[in-house]
Design a protein around this motif. Structure first.
Motif: not given
Length: 205
Positions: A74-75, A77, A79, A81-83, A85-86
């Protein structure tokens, strides 16, 4: 060749080709699940004396690796996209835990049998949703509202699939219960007929 270029880790000057790291990460994920399939075949055909539930242990390991790689995926990316994937890697870690519980104790068997199918289907449906959110015909914008909406959408996935799996369990239970009752009734009638026949033979003698 394109395949060779996409598989290279280092360029001609020794620099790390970061755009190819994703391919190696995905290859490792597939490799662990492929290993799980090989273990399934070994246990099915009894090629090696592996411990009981070793297939569940390897599958749990495969999910742990999948979650770990997605966590480091996730580095850099945005917010949203990160959300999304989290949500995915938390779900993957929970799935790994469920399979590990099946290894360590039979006490969790009823819980595992339901959770296993439920979590796998939820993970699959969320993969499709992530693809739609990030790469669909109308990708979502990186806004706080869409981040909150993604959580609501995931909860809808979880609710609908839970109702679906629970309904399936209830229907199967009812059907099997009726089958058992029918079998008991048929066996009971058959036993009564046998008893009547034996009594008739005794009287004839």
């Amino acid at each position: 060749m394109p395949f060779n270029n996409s598989a290279k880790l280092y360029g001609e000057r020794g620099e790390l080709i970061t755009k190819n790291l994703r391919n190696h990460g995905h290859a490792l994920m597939y490799g662990f699940f492929g290993l799980s399939g090989i273990v399934d075949l070994i246990m099915w055909y009894r090629f090696l004396p592996l411990p009981p539930k070793f297939d569940y242990l390897v599958l749990s390991l495969a999910f742990w690796v999948e979650g770990f790689l997605f966590y480091l995926h996730l580095h850099g990316r945005d917010e949203l996209n990160v959300h999304v994937h989290c949500i995915l890697y938390i779900l993957v870690f929970v799935t790994a835990l469920v399979f590990f519980l099946a290894v360590v104790s039979d006490r969790f068997a009823p819980f595992v049998s339901f959770s296993r199918s439920y979590l796998l289907s939820l993970q699959g449906s969320w993969f499709f949703q992530i693809a739609s959110i990030l790469h669909g015909s109308r990708p979502w914008e990186n806004t706080s509202g869409n981040m909150e909406l993604s959580g609501i959408v995931f909860s809808c996935h979880a609710l609908v699939l839970f109702i679906f799996h629970l309904s399936g369990r209830i229907i199967c239970f009812r059907f099997l219960a009726r089958q058992d009752q029918l079998n008991e009734l048929l066996l009971g009638n058959y036993s009564e007929e046998e008893e009547e026949c034996s009594q008739g033979q005794d009287q004839a003698e």
